[in-house]
Design a protein around this motif. Structure first.
Motif, PDB file in Angstrom:
ATOM      1  N   SER A 219       1.088  -1.169   0.351  1.00 22.14           N
ATOM      2  CA  SER A 219       0.409   0.166   0.243  1.00 22.14           C
ATOM      3  C   SER A 219       0.860   1.564  -0.505  1.00 22.14           C
ATOM      4  N   PHE A 220       0.190   2.745  -0.375  1.00 20.29           N
ATOM      5  CA  PHE A 220       0.923   3.719  -0.648  1.00 20.29           C
ATOM      6  C   PHE A 220       1.475   3.773   1.008  1.00 20.29           C
ATOM      7  N   GLU A 221       0.694   3.506   1.766  1.00 22.80           N
ATOM      8  CA  GLU A 221       0.630   3.867   3.505  1.00 22.80           C
ATOM      9  C   GLU A 221       2.083   3.112   3.672  1.00 22.80           C
ATOM     10  N   ALA A 222       2.021   1.643   3.745  1.00 24.90           N
ATOM     11  CA  ALA A 222       2.969   0.908   4.160  1.00 24.90           C
ATOM     12  C   ALA A 222       5.378   1.636   3.176  1.00 24.90           C
ATOM     13  N   CYS A 223       4.773   1.674   1.850  1.00 27.96           N
ATOM     14  CA  CYS A 223       5.242   1.693   1.122  1.00 27.96           C
ATOM     15  C   CYS A 223       6.337   3.802   1.443  1.00 27.96           C
ATOM     16  N   LEU A 224       5.439   4.721   1.961  1.00 27.44           N
ATOM     17  CA  LEU A 224       5.922   5.655   2.796  1.00 27.44           C
ATOM     18  C   LEU A 224       6.009   5.473   3.542  1.00 27.44           C
ATOM     19  N   LYS A 225       6.253   4.753   4.993  1.00 27.83           N
ATOM     20  CA  LYS A 225       6.389   3.999   6.263  1.00 27.83           C
ATOM     21  C   LYS A 225       8.670   3.786   5.817  1.00 27.83           C
ATOM     22  N   GLU A 226       8.047   2.908   5.325  1.00 30.53           N
ATOM     23  CA  GLU A 226       9.383   2.250   4.395  1.00 30.53           C
ATOM     24  C   GLU A 226      10.338   3.319   4.082  1.00 30.53           C
TER      25      GLU A 226
ATOM     26  N   GLY B  58      -0.591  15.807  -5.987  1.00 34.07           N
ATOM     27  CA  GLY B  58       0.469  14.716  -5.574  1.00 34.07           C
ATOM     28  C   GLY B  58      -0.269  13.745  -5.528  1.00 34.07           C
ATOM     29  N   ILE B  59       1.053  12.135  -4.824  1.00 34.39           N
ATOM     30  CA  ILE B  59       0.695  10.583  -4.873  1.00 34.39           C
ATOM     31  C   ILE B  59      -0.323  10.065  -3.634  1.00 34.39           C
ATOM     32  N   THR B  60      -0.852  10.926  -2.862  1.00 34.38           N
ATOM     33  CA  THR B  60      -1.537  10.173  -1.843  1.00 34.38           C
ATOM     34  C   THR B  60      -2.397   9.505  -2.311  1.00 34.38           C
ATOM     35  N   ASN B  61      -3.024  10.349  -3.033  1.00 32.62           N
ATOM     36  CA  ASN B  61      -4.638   8.816  -3.999  1.00 32.62           C
ATOM     37  C   ASN B  61      -4.250   8.062  -4.297  1.00 32.62           C
ATOM     38  N   ILE B  62      -2.981   8.099  -4.439  1.00 30.89           N
ATOM     39  CA  ILE B  62      -2.824   6.732  -5.641  1.00 30.89           C
ATOM     40  C   ILE B  62      -3.000   5.373  -4.909  1.00 30.89           C
ATOM     41  N   SER B  63      -3.292   3.926  -5.689  1.00 33.32           N
ATOM     42  CA  SER B  63      -4.123   2.787  -4.608  1.00 33.32           C
ATOM     43  C   SER B  63      -3.129   1.688  -5.208  1.00 33.32           C
ATOM     44  N   ILE B  64      -3.160   0.902  -4.638  1.00 32.99           N
ATOM     45  CA  ILE B  64      -2.769  -0.162  -5.520  1.00 32.99           C
ATOM     46  C   ILE B  64      -3.534  -0.877  -6.398  1.00 32.99           C
ATOM     47  N   ASP B  65      -4.919  -0.382  -6.437  1.00 35.29           N
ATOM     48  CA  ASP B  65      -5.402  -1.003  -7.679  1.00 35.29           C
ATOM     49  C   ASP B  65      -5.595  -0.211  -8.446  1.00 35.29           C
ATOM     50  N   ASP B  66      -4.501   1.101  -7.890  1.00 36.90           N
ATOM     51  CA  ASP B  66      -4.302   1.629  -9.643  1.00 36.90           C
ATOM     52  C   ASP B  66      -3.474   1.315 -10.575  1.00 36.90           C
ATOM     53  N   ILE B  67      -2.281   1.123  -9.567  1.00 36.09           N
ATOM     54  CA  ILE B  67      -0.603   0.953 -10.003  1.00 36.09           C
ATOM     55  C   ILE B  67      -1.126  -0.499 -10.941  1.00 36.09           C
ATOM     56  N   ASN B  68      -1.947  -1.461 -10.350  1.00 36.44           N
ATOM     57  CA  ASN B  68      -2.703  -3.213 -10.748  1.00 36.44           C
ATOM     58  C   ASN B  68      -2.973  -2.762 -12.163  1.00 36.44           C
ATOM     59  N   ALA B  69      -3.565  -1.951 -11.925  1.00 39.33           N
ATOM     60  CA  ALA B  69      -5.302  -1.555 -13.411  1.00 39.33           C
ATOM     61  C   ALA B  69      -3.678  -0.681 -14.652  1.00 39.33           C
TER      62      ALA B  69
END
Length: 440
Positions: free
Chosen positions: A177-184, A229-240
């Motif tokens: 998820s975006f949140e997990a990647c931001l923390k990393e 920005g990129i805060t609304n980008i989800s993993i669904d968007d990435i996959n699509a």
């Protein structure tokens, strides 16, 4: 050999310390290539006692940046503190006002006060160099300001923020998820504790405004940029995006149109086979499209101590190689009085089309309603796909992906707004531009 070029540095963080170390380790080589030694004679930083792993015993410490800029016996003031206001602003202004050359990595300062500072530099015969302010170690400023002289630039765009590129890359490669990647990214030091300036696109916007001025000869207009920005980008968007043959990048785009200059920063889908789609992690990339040279794409490290220090050193070396009485290069490629007023372009058709993701209640008539709303706004659809999910409950939400042909931004926004009134939408729709770069 000419007398030494005397340097004063304000700010001894990662970049400042790396710069001092490189200057000390490569003193002899730099003296040979520049025709004179380069010596750090004065410094200032918030914590004098901190161990930075560099020898500062031969330098004079100043209490603050303002006094260093105004009083130190230096030829070049190097500003590495950051921030659009004081102390950076007053210190740079003070140095230029007494004819001291300035080298800075501060894009926020230039976005806010660049034209004013360039005017002061011209008035007092000083140079204002800032290669490190945009795209780290990539020499895009020199390319636009000097190397591409005579070219008419039509478009400048690129990946200008390593934090965002790292997050989007990690989301795709690891399915996080975006949140997990931001923390990393924060754990690794790629993102600040408060990452808003990066992930909401402001950092990219500041850099883009500087490139726009250089590319099109206009005054800086950092507050006149479409920003998302990129805060609304989800993993669904990435996959699509991947399923459709695209990859999502945060791009800054500036282009010349018949009605003015268009500046925008937003998540963008780029074809998987384009060069810019292959730029991963914290790496930056800047593309320039011009009439004589054609297409130029520069890729390299966009941040970090050594990369940024390398760009700062290049600016210092240019000054060291110049000779007294030589004509200085204007900060933005032409005198401030010759810069044109910035005229924002009218909304125009977007050649790449749009990706629209809608989560809807699964019921009869939804597809027809969506198609009708698109047609009402004269939007031609390249494809419309329902991404089915296994479910047992009738009416469970489903995802619909639309890809449009070239259309107007305003038309897309109106169509989506109409769909939101229909009552079958779940959550907020996602709208992402699709770019098809020439540099492929």
């Amino acid at each position: 050999m000419a007398d030494a070029l005397k340097i004063g540095i304000a700010g001894l963080g990662t970049v400042g310390a790396a710069l001092v170390r490189i200057l000390q380790e490569r003193r002899d080589m730099l003296a040979t290539t520049c025709g004179r030694p380069i010596e750090v004679v004065a410094v200032t930083a918030r914590d004098k006692s901190r161990d930075r792993g560099i020898d500062l015993s031969a330098t004079t410490w100043f209490a603050d940046a303002a006094s260093l800029a105004a009083d130190a016996d230096i030829d070049v003031f190097v500003e590495l503190m950051g921030g659009s206001g004081d102390p950076a602003y007053s210190a740079v202004k003070a140095a230029l006002s007494r004819g001291v050359h300035v080298v800075t990595a501060n894009k926020a300062l230039l976005a806010a006060h660049g034209i004013e500072l360039a005017g002061i530099a011209e008035e007092h015969g000083a140079l204002l160099n800032y290669e490190a302010a945009v795209a780290g170690g990539i020499p895009v400023i020199k390319a636009l300001r000097e190397s591409l002289t005579g070219n008419t630039i039509s478009r400048v765009y690129g990946i200008m923020n390593g934090t965002c590129n790292y997050i989007l890359t990690k989301m795709e490669k690891e399915g996080l998820s975006f949140e997990a990647c931001l923390k990393e990214a924060q754990r690794l030091g790629y993102a600040e504790a408060d990452p808003a300036f990066d992930i909401e696109g402001n950092d990219t916007a500041h850099k883009l405004s500087i490139l726009t001025s250089l590319a099109f000869g206009t005054a800086i207009a950092a507050d006149d940029i479409y920003l998302e920005g990129i805060t609304n980008i989800s993993i669904d968007d990435i996959n699509a995006a991947a399923d459709l043959g695209y990859r999502i990048k945060l791009l800054g785009v500036a282009q010349r149109t018949e009605s003015g200059i268009e500046q925008r920063v937003h998540p963008t889908m780029v074809p998987l086979d384009s060069v810019i789609a292959q730029v991963d992690g914290v790496t930056n990339a800047v593309a320039i499209e011009s009439d004589i040279l054609g297409e130029l794409l520069m890729v390299g490290p966009g941040a970090g101590g050594n990369a940024t220090a390398s760009a700062v050193l290049g600016d210092i070396a240019d000054i060291a190689k110049s000779r007294p009485g030589a004509q200085t290069v204007p900060a933005f490629g032409r005198p401030v009085t010759a810069l044109l007023p910035y005229t924002r372009a009218q909304i125009q058709s977007h050649e790449g089309g749009y990706f629209i993701r809608l989560t809807v209640i699964d019921k009869a008539g939804v597809f027809a309603s969506i198609a009708t709303r698109m047609a009402e706004n004269k939007i031609s659809l390249e494809s419309i796909v329902q991404r089915s999910k296994t479910h047992t409950e009738s009416g469970a939400p489903q995802t619909i992906i639309l890809v449009t042909h070239a259309t107007m931004e305003d038309a897309v926004r109106k169509a989506v707004a109409s769909i939101k009134t229909e009552g079958y939408l779940v959550g907020e729709p996602q709208v992402i531009r699709i770019e098809r770069p020439k540099a492929a």
